[in-house]
Design a protein around this motif. Structure first.
Motif, PDB file in Angstrom:
ATOM      1  N   ASP A 214     -71.971  23.705  18.645  1.00 47.94           N
ATOM      2  CA  ASP A 214     -71.339  23.365  17.273  1.00 47.94           C
ATOM      3  C   ASP A 214     -70.830  24.955  17.135  1.00 47.94           C
ATOM      4  N   LEU A 215     -69.735  25.198  17.052  1.00 47.59           N
ATOM      5  CA  LEU A 215     -69.121  26.545  16.572  1.00 47.59           C
ATOM      6  C   LEU A 215     -69.285  26.953  15.270  1.00 47.59           C
ATOM      7  N   LEU A 220     -73.136  33.271  13.109  1.00 41.38           N
ATOM      8  CA  LEU A 220     -74.472  34.236  13.150  1.00 41.38           C
ATOM      9  C   LEU A 220     -74.909  34.455  14.415  1.00 41.38           C
ATOM     10  N   LEU A 221     -75.375  33.482  15.210  1.00 42.32           N
ATOM     11  CA  LEU A 221     -75.618  33.838  16.681  1.00 42.32           C
ATOM     12  C   LEU A 221     -74.759  34.480  17.664  1.00 42.32           C
ATOM     13  N   GLY A 222     -73.458  34.334  17.482  1.00 42.90           N
ATOM     14  CA  GLY A 222     -72.450  34.744  18.390  1.00 42.90           C
ATOM     15  C   GLY A 222     -72.820  34.470  19.820  1.00 42.90           C
ATOM     16  N   SER A 227     -66.568  32.607  19.035  1.00 42.21           N
ATOM     17  CA  SER A 227     -67.465  33.115  18.039  1.00 42.21           C
ATOM     18  C   SER A 227     -67.624  34.757  18.188  1.00 42.21           C
ATOM     19  N   ARG A 228     -67.746  35.244  19.461  1.00 44.53           N
ATOM     20  CA  ARG A 228     -67.767  36.698  19.636  1.00 44.53           C
ATOM     21  C   ARG A 228     -66.351  37.358  19.303  1.00 44.53           C
ATOM     22  N   TRP A 233     -62.871  40.571  15.715  1.00 41.22           N
ATOM     23  CA  TRP A 233     -61.709  40.486  14.718  1.00 41.22           C
ATOM     24  C   TRP A 233     -62.188  40.615  13.457  1.00 41.22           C
ATOM     25  N   TYR A 234     -62.970  40.051  12.989  1.00 39.76           N
ATOM     26  CA  TYR A 234     -63.452  39.982  11.711  1.00 39.76           C
ATOM     27  C   TYR A 234     -63.823  41.354  11.166  1.00 39.76           C
ATOM     28  N   HIS A 235     -64.517  41.918  11.959  1.00 37.78           N
ATOM     29  CA  HIS A 235     -65.074  43.223  11.548  1.00 37.78           C
ATOM     30  C   HIS A 235     -64.253  44.325  11.559  1.00 37.78           C
TER      31      HIS A 235
END
Length: 844
Positions: A214-215, A220-222, A227-228, A233-235
């Motif tokens: 479940d993405l 948080l867990l990456g 997600s990674r 990208w987010y940061h």
């Protein structure tokens, strides 16, 4: 010719209807920009759109418009592109580097800029994290087209004052799995019957990614590349507003934030976030949905406690995450209690919320910029007021598990420094709240009913020993995990090699050596041997590889060990004698040769896809070991004798007596059955083993059946009953480190994750309870006093039970939860690699 003209008129009519239904108010549109309908050849909502077509359309927009550019932030497990379309005014797009620098100044607590109203606001419209909640990706196409092609002054204003990042599909693998299903079973005309195949996917469904994760729990867990890539990208951009679009049951309406009133809110979140900001945006969503006649609700359900959602992680980065839940058509059209719900209808609500998000963000851009600035400045202020100035951590026995934890910290831009033999994370840094998320534990919340987890202290996921400190002595900053683990190259020996079992990567090394036909043994008692000029202690589970007993010559054996060490960075030692300085000798009967495991796992209807995917992912990605996945529909004709290990994850197993007997007979031949969670409960209830469940309810029944029951308001029933569920807590368990299932652990105390109500009674056999919950078990999260005292404390987490010549390894809790429980993975891997060596002595 007449036929072609009629088709053209029909097509144009479809386009006009689409414009009227979806985005009439944003006319006129630039005729040189193709609409989604023109590009795809069908109207939005007529079919489910494949991810490659979604990407192709966004690439087309970037090609033909000076308002848009496209970037790729990764690929999925199945190789699908992860993309973001950036849309803004041509002037902003050409000056994006400078604008980004201005924006990032608001996230730097050292800078004191105040140009809040001058910098365009950054908005991330993110869609379709759950693959079988497809309406939002279709809405992404409409949103992209509107922002790129509309020449309406309202849209021009948005583009001048915002940079909009459209992530059309966060979970492409799951989406395409569902898209194929929905389009395959689509009828002409549409079949609205809820029992039709179109509305009922086969296991595992499209919700999850390739490995059935479940993405929306992975921010948080990456763990996964989706997600990674997004976190990286987010940061780089730190958007001010992030959307999180979902679907829910067909019998509902539409949900947007604010979330549940007085819900279980993350205790480190600024109240301004879940109070003022949610209400500010919520009022605008209500107006927009009112204008198209859509019904909705707010404040009744959901909570933002767990920081790993798409709607909660942005809140910990000075932004605002916004959750939307649309009643699903689960196909193209479905009958509900309110009438028929259609795919286009669900898309229109998501599209309306998308544009309204942009509108509201632009309207409040100065406020949002200052809020983000205050958020990061307050991080330093809060950290300065705290007595805790940092956290030291590290495990010298297991450098690769430590490395994995550091990788997680760096993924979230948390500053890490070398400190003596270990590491330190100072609290005074911009990511202070993420530091709290990683290390702090909580036992007090505003509410006791959780949508998901009530515990998330990630250090405990890794069984990472850490200590809060009141002063920080930091050395070199760690900016990458490259080269973080460096072991002394193994020295060649013609006698034997010894390999530590303490390291997280040791099972991968074992599999690699077995896969290359080397005979490897395991030490069931500790020993001390001479290594070079020094003596070295080796613990339970240490691998021993005798050179003379191999089919390969000494140089080939050394070559394979060198390759394994280079790949997995695990300590290995060449020794010249089997005579130990202390403990058992290398030829002892306590040094036992290991059989190569050949494992299979039951999957399909009745099994829990999440847990099955976690096993599959662990073995695929970290051990490099294949596992056969046998669907339940093939149970009767499957030849179990091909395998020596069987995994049953949690689920609802509806097996006949004959099928149960097949499992019993197979285990009794000397094989290992590993059960997890409710599968362990099933094995006990079906009497595969002689173990029992802790049953406080039945154990406490008295002869008095006339006990007076206090009446309670019916309206509170759901809330009160919900408190008795275990939504995710971290517990302290006590390990028998001499047991093969606990080989590689030095500390008898270990954190364990529990998110079920499976209560195993400790075995009557004195040697069979491997892990029992501690007398003071709570580390993090919420559990009712009744569950704590009557069910948890008397229970065990891990029990081994004999069955004929084989054994059943019963996990009450999932040791592989969400692919992130590095601290308990070893328990599962020990069961896999060492299970057949477990001999449960008869109880006295």
């Amino acid at each position: 010719m007449l036929k072609r003209l009629l088709l053209l008129l029909l097509f144009c009519s479809t386009l006009l209807n689409a414009q009227d239904y979806f985005y009439k108010k944003y006319q006129p549109f630039n005729a040189s920009i193709p609409s989604p309908e023109t590009f795809l050849g069908y109207g939005i909502g007529d079919h489910h759109t494949r991810h490659d077509l979604i990407v192709a359309y966004l690439e087309k927009l970037a090609e033909v418009s000076d308002r848009a550019s496209i970037q790729y932030y990764g690929k999925t497990h199945e190789g699908r592109k992860l993309v973001i379309l950036t849309v803004t005014s041509p002037e902003n797009l050409s000056n994006l580097v400078a604008i980004k620098e201005q924006h990032l100044a608001f996230t730097d607590p050292i800078q004191n800029v105040s140009n809040y109203g001058e910098v365009p606001i950054f908005i991330n419209l993110a869609y379709n994290v759950h693959g079988n909640e497809p309406s939002s990706s279709e809405a992404a196409l409409l949103t992209a087209y509107t922002l790129v092609a509309s020449e309406n002054p309202e849209i021009a204003n948005y583009l001048q004052n915002a940079v909009i990042f459209i992530d059309p599909t966060i979970n492409p693998d799951g989406r395409d799995r569902h898209t194929q299903w929905a389009n395959t079973y689509q009828g002409t005309p549409n079949v609205a019957d809820p029992q039709d195949a179109e509305h009922n996917e086969y296991w595992p469904g499209g919700r999850t990614n390739h490995y059935w994760f479940d993405l929306n729990r992975d921010w948080l867990l990456g763990i996964n590349p989706e997600s990674r890539g997004k976190l990286t990208w987010y940061h780089q951009w730190y958007p001010n507003v992030v959307t999180d679009f979902h679907e829910m049951g067909s019998q509902s309406t539409y949900f947007f934030e604010p979330m549940k009133a007085n819900g279980s809110l993350n205790p480190i979140m600024p109240k301004e976030n879940y109070g003022y900001l949610n209400d500010l945006f919520g009022a605008e969503f209500a107006k927009a949905l009112d204008s198209i006649g859509s019904f909705y609700f707010t404040k009744e359900v959901f909570d933002g406690t767990y920081p790993g959602y798409g709607s909660s992680y942005p809140d910990l980065q000075g932004g605002l995450g916004l959750l939307f839940e649309q009643a699903s058509s689960r196909g193209h059209e479905q009958t509900t209690a309110f009438g028929k719900i259609t795919f286009p209808f669900t898309i229109r609500n998501q599209f309306t919320s998308s544009i309204t998000t942009v509108k509201t963000a632009v309207k409040n851009k100065a406020y949002m910029h200052q809020y983000q600035q205050d958020f990061f400045k307050s991080a330093l202020t809060r950290a300065s007021k705290s007595r805790v100035k940092g956290y030291t951590f590290g495990d010298t026995h297991d450098p690769n598990r430590t490395k994995a934890f550091i990788d997680k910290l760096l993924l979230h831009q948390i500053e890490v420094y070398k400190s003596g033999e270990g590491y330190v994370v100072p609290t005074r840094q911009p990511q202070y709240r993420m530091v709290q998320t990683m290390f702090e534990t909580y036992d007090s919340y505003r509410d006791s009913v959780y949508y998901d987890a009530s515990a998330w202290s990630v250090a405990n996921f890794y069984n990472m020993k850490y200590q809060p400190v009141t002063s920080v002595n930091s050395g070199k900053q760690i900016t990458s995990t490259d080269g973080l683990v460096s072991v002394v190259p193994v020295q060649q020996s013609d006698y034997a090699y010894v390999i530590d079992w303490d390291d997280y990567n040791a099972p991968a090394v074992l599999h690699y050596l077995q896969e290359n036909d080397l005979v490897v043994s395991s030490a069931f008692k500790p020993f001390t041997v001479k290594v070079g000029n020094d003596s070295k202690n080796f613990g339970y589970g240490t691998l021993v590889l005798p050179v003379s007993l191999q089919k390969k010559d000494a140089s080939a054996v050394f070559d394979l060990l060198g390759k394994a060490q280079e790949k997995y960075q695990v300590a290995m030692y060449g020794v010249d004698s089997g005579y130990s300085l202390k403990g058992v000798d290398l030829g002892s009967r306590f040094i036992r040769p290991l059989k190569k495991p050949k494992a299979f796992m039951l999957i399909g209807n009745g099994t829990r896809a999440y847990e099955a995917g976690e096993v599959w992912h662990l073995l695929d990605k970290r051990v490099g070991m294949p596992i056969t996945k046998i669907p339940m529909r093939n149970f009767d004709r499957a030849d179990f004798d091909t395998y020596n290990v069987m995994v049953m994850v949690g689920g609802r197993y509806q097996l006949t007596d004959k099928q149960q007997q097949k499992i019993k007979d197979w285990v009794s031949k000397g094989h290992t059955l590993i059960t997890i969670g409710t599968a362990s409960k099933w094995a006990i209830e079906k009497k595969l083993v002689k173990e029992k469940l802790t049953d406080a309810k039945n154990d406490s029944i008295t002869k008095d059946s006339t006990k007076t029951v206090t009446r309670k308001p019916y309206v509170d029933a759901e809330e009160n009953l919900g408190k008795e569920s275990v939504g995710g807590i971290i517990l302290r368990a006590n390990l028998d480190t001499t047991h093969p299932l606990a080989f590689g652990y030095y500390d008898t105390s270990i954190p364990i994750y529990k998110n079920n109500t499976v209560w195993l009674r400790p075995s009557q056999n004195e040697y069979a309870t491997v892990a029992k919950y501690d007398n003071n078990p709570m580390i993090d999260g919420f559990i009712t006093k009744k569950n704590l005292e009557e069910n948890l404390k008397p229970s065990a987490s891990l029990v081994v039970s004999p069955l004929g010549s084989g054994r059943v390894v019963l996990f009450a809790d999932n040791p592989n939860f969400r692919g992130s429980w590095y601290g308990t993975n070893r328990l599962f891997l020990n069961a896999l690699f060492l299970g057949d060596k477990i001999r449960v002595p008869e109880a006295n």
